[in-house]
Design an enzyme around this catalytic site. Structure first.
Site, PDB file in Angstrom:
ATOM      1  N   SER A  86       0.833  -1.205   0.000  1.00 53.63           N
ATOM      2  CA  SER A  86       0.000   0.000   0.000  1.00 53.63           C
ATOM      3  C   SER A  86       0.865   1.251   0.000  1.00 53.63           C
ATOM      4  O   SER A  86       1.955   1.254   0.596  1.00 53.63           O
ATOM      5  CB  SER A  86      -0.878   0.004   1.256  1.00 53.63           C
ATOM      6  OG  SER A  86      -1.529   1.260   1.390  1.00 53.63           O
ATOM      7  N   TYR A 121      -0.723  -0.198  10.288  1.00 47.43           N
ATOM      8  CA  TYR A 121      -0.948  -0.761   8.943  1.00 47.43           C
ATOM      9  C   TYR A 121       0.195  -0.351   8.011  1.00 47.43           C
ATOM     10  O   TYR A 121       0.750  -1.177   7.281  1.00 47.43           O
ATOM     11  CB  TYR A 121      -2.300  -0.265   8.426  1.00 47.43           C
ATOM     12  CG  TYR A 121      -2.608  -0.611   6.983  1.00 47.43           C
ATOM     13  CD1 TYR A 121      -2.891  -1.925   6.601  1.00 47.43           C
ATOM     14  CD2 TYR A 121      -2.656   0.378   5.996  1.00 47.43           C
ATOM     15  CE1 TYR A 121      -3.195  -2.236   5.284  1.00 47.43           C
ATOM     16  CE2 TYR A 121      -2.961   0.081   4.684  1.00 47.43           C
ATOM     17  CZ  TYR A 121      -3.234  -1.229   4.324  1.00 47.43           C
ATOM     18  OH  TYR A 121      -3.534  -1.537   3.013  1.00 47.43           O
TER      19      TYR A 121
HETATM   20  N1  LIG Z   1      -8.956  -1.328  -0.577  1.00 47.64           N
HETATM   21  C1  LIG Z   1      -8.031  -0.374  -0.600  1.00 47.64           C
HETATM   22  O1  LIG Z   1      -8.322   0.845  -0.720  1.00 47.64           O
HETATM   23  C2  LIG Z   1      -6.573  -0.758  -0.495  1.00 47.64           C
HETATM   24  C3  LIG Z   1      -5.603   0.251  -0.567  1.00 47.64           C
HETATM   25  C4  LIG Z   1      -4.266  -0.093  -0.498  1.00 47.64           C
HETATM   26  C5  LIG Z   1      -3.897  -1.431  -0.346  1.00 47.64           C
HETATM   27  N2  LIG Z   1      -4.859  -2.392  -0.255  1.00 47.64           N
HETATM   28  C6  LIG Z   1      -4.437  -3.797  -0.084  1.00 47.64           C
HETATM   29  O2  LIG Z   1      -4.938  -4.538  -1.178  1.00 47.64           O
HETATM   30  C7  LIG Z   1      -5.247  -5.875  -0.754  1.00 47.64           C
HETATM   31  C8  LIG Z   1      -6.676  -6.213  -1.122  1.00 47.64           C
HETATM   32  O3  LIG Z   1      -7.526  -5.267  -0.522  1.00 47.64           O
HETATM   33  P1  LIG Z   1      -9.129  -5.364  -0.623  1.00 47.64           P
HETATM   34  O4  LIG Z   1      -9.634  -4.030  -0.151  1.00 47.64           O
HETATM   35  O5  LIG Z   1      -9.533  -5.907  -1.925  1.00 47.64           O
HETATM   36  O6  LIG Z   1      -9.398  -6.454   0.525  1.00 47.64           O
HETATM   37  P2  LIG Z   1     -10.758  -6.824   1.302  1.00 47.64           P
HETATM   38  O7  LIG Z   1     -10.546  -6.474   2.736  1.00 47.64           O
HETATM   39  O8  LIG Z   1     -11.957  -6.314   0.586  1.00 47.64           O
HETATM   40  O9  LIG Z   1     -10.743  -8.403   1.146  1.00 47.64           O
HETATM   41  C9  LIG Z   1      -9.681  -9.149   1.646  1.00 47.64           C
HETATM   42  C10 LIG Z   1     -10.085 -10.609   1.761  1.00 47.64           C
HETATM   43  O10 LIG Z   1      -9.035 -11.231   2.477  1.00 47.64           O
HETATM   44  C11 LIG Z   1      -9.583 -12.098   3.439  1.00 47.64           C
HETATM   45  N3  LIG Z   1      -8.677 -12.185   4.574  1.00 47.64           N
HETATM   46  C12 LIG Z   1      -8.471 -11.239   5.523  1.00 47.64           C
HETATM   47  N4  LIG Z   1      -7.602 -11.683   6.431  1.00 47.64           N
HETATM   48  C13 LIG Z   1      -7.234 -12.928   6.042  1.00 47.64           C
HETATM   49  C14 LIG Z   1      -6.363 -13.892   6.582  1.00 47.64           C
HETATM   50  N5  LIG Z   1      -5.711 -13.674   7.732  1.00 47.64           N
HETATM   51  N6  LIG Z   1      -6.210 -15.069   5.920  1.00 47.64           N
HETATM   52  C15 LIG Z   1      -6.876 -15.293   4.765  1.00 47.64           C
HETATM   53  N7  LIG Z   1      -7.743 -14.419   4.223  1.00 47.64           N
HETATM   54  C16 LIG Z   1      -7.906 -13.248   4.852  1.00 47.64           C
HETATM   55  C17 LIG Z   1     -10.919 -11.475   3.846  1.00 47.64           C
HETATM   56  O11 LIG Z   1     -11.808 -12.469   4.353  1.00 47.64           O
HETATM   57  C18 LIG Z   1     -11.382 -10.845   2.536  1.00 47.64           C
HETATM   58  O12 LIG Z   1     -12.247 -11.701   1.816  1.00 47.64           O
HETATM   59  C19 LIG Z   1      -4.951  -5.904   0.738  1.00 47.64           C
HETATM   60  O13 LIG Z   1      -3.643  -6.400   0.949  1.00 47.64           O
HETATM   61  C20 LIG Z   1      -5.024  -4.455   1.156  1.00 47.64           C
HETATM   62  O14 LIG Z   1      -4.278  -4.181   2.322  1.00 47.64           O
HETATM   63  C21 LIG Z   1      -6.184  -2.083  -0.338  1.00 47.64           C
END
Ligand SMILES: NC(=O)c1ccc[n+]([C@@H]2O[C@H](COP(=O)([O-])OP(=O)(O)OC[C@H]3O[C@@H](n4cnc5c(N)ncnc54)[C@H](O)[C@@H]3O)[C@@H](O)[C@H]2O)c1
Length: 261
Positions: free
Chosen positions: A152, A165
């Site tokens: 991120s 985070y």
């Molecule tokens: N959404 C954003 O704005 C954003 C911004 C920057 C980075 N990210 C990163 O992108 C990635 C995807 O984000 P997203 O928003 O699509 O995710 P999300 O939170 O919508 O979905 C993540 C999925 O991962 C699963 N999960 C969570 N913890 C887990 C664990 N310990 N073991 C197995 N599964 C697990 C959850 O059940 C969920 O289905 C993440 O690494 C997040 O940190 C997201």
């Protein structure tokens, strides 16, 4: 001249946290390009729904439950995948945020309890480390492999109120860079993709939320939130044979929120 098809036929991939959002689109894209995909999620029903989508499109996938932050859980999952699909060639560490369904409230760091930091490190840092430990050895033995970790801009530029985070994501990027140094001579690459604000599919923002997003987008060169397909395209490149000489790098996929040298 080489014609790049991004064909992953014969490859086995695992995408963690692939039951929704960015991970879901990565899993669908890799399957669409021929990979057999292990769709991991802590919440197995989500992974199963994505597997059903992949199968309906003619792809091959299995759903695998594990908590990526727990080494024993990942070890069990690795054995399950190997039995069902064969050895893993492509590891996409996508599971992140604060863990399944956990809120990410902004909080003044100096008022936080140290116990609140754990959940960020559990999934964002120990998740990729546990999965690398479980899957990279096989890639080294077979002299081909790809690890792509979703991080991120919070970890690159810093994000106020999300210090734990940010630290966990910066840690995952540092881990990937360090591991890349040992893997190059074995035909295995390790890279990260750094995201900024992603849109939430199927979630209509409230009027206040929409106003906040509009204000936030003023800081983006491309004035919209990210789409899962923006990320899946770069994962496909880094997971394919089109990127054999890229390792230890980070790719910001962020609409120009920050620029990198
Ligand atoms: N959404 C954003 O704005 C954003 C911004 C920057 C980075 N990210 C990163 O992108 C990635 C995807 O984000 P997203 O928003 O699509 O995710 P999300 O939170 O919508 O979905 C993540 C999925 O991962 C699963 N999960 C969570 N913890 C887990 C664990 N310990 N073991 C197995 N599964 C697990 C959850 O059940 C969920 O289905 C993440 O690494 C997040 O940190 C997201």
């Amino acid at each position: 001249m080489t014609k790049f098809t991004f064909d992953l036929t014969g490859k086995v991939a695992i995408v963690t946290g692939a039951g929704q959002g960015v991970g879901r689109e990565i899993a669908r894209t890799l399957a669409d390009h021929g990979a057999k995909v292990a769709v991991n999620d802590f919440v197995i029903e989500r992974a199963r729904a994505v597997v059903a989508e992949i199968e309906a499109a003619g792809g091959k996938a299995i759903a695998v439950q594990a908590d990526v932050g727990d080494a024993a859980s990942v070890g069990k999952m690795a054995a399950e995948i190997e039995k069902a699909l064969g050895p893993v060639d492509i590891l996409v560490n996508n599971a992140g945020n604060a863990g399944p369904d956990a809120d990410m409230p902004r909080i003044d760091f100096w008022t936080s309890d140290s116990a609140e930091w754990d959940r960020y490190f559990h999934v964002n840092l120990f998740g990729p480390m546990n999965c690398a430990r479980a899957f990279i050895g096989g890639m080294v033995d077979r002299k081909w492999g790809r690890m792509v970790t979703i991080v991120s801009d919070a970890g690159r530029a810093g994000e106020q109120g999300h210090e734990a985070y940010s630290a966990a994501k910066a840690g995952a990027a540092g881990f990937s860079r360090a591991l890349a140094r040992s893997l190059g001579r074995h035909g295995v690459t390790a890279n990260t993709i750094s995201l900024s604000t992603m849109g939430r599919e199927g979630h209509e923002p409230t009027p206040e939320g929409a106003a906040l997003i509009k204000e936030m987008m003023k800081r983006y060169v491309i004035r919209r939130q990210g789409k899962p397909s923006d990320v899946a395209a770069v994962v496909l490149l880094l997971a394919s044979d089109a990127s054999p000489w890229i390792t230890g790098q980070n790719y910001p996929v962020n609409g120009g929120f920050t620029f990198a040298l």
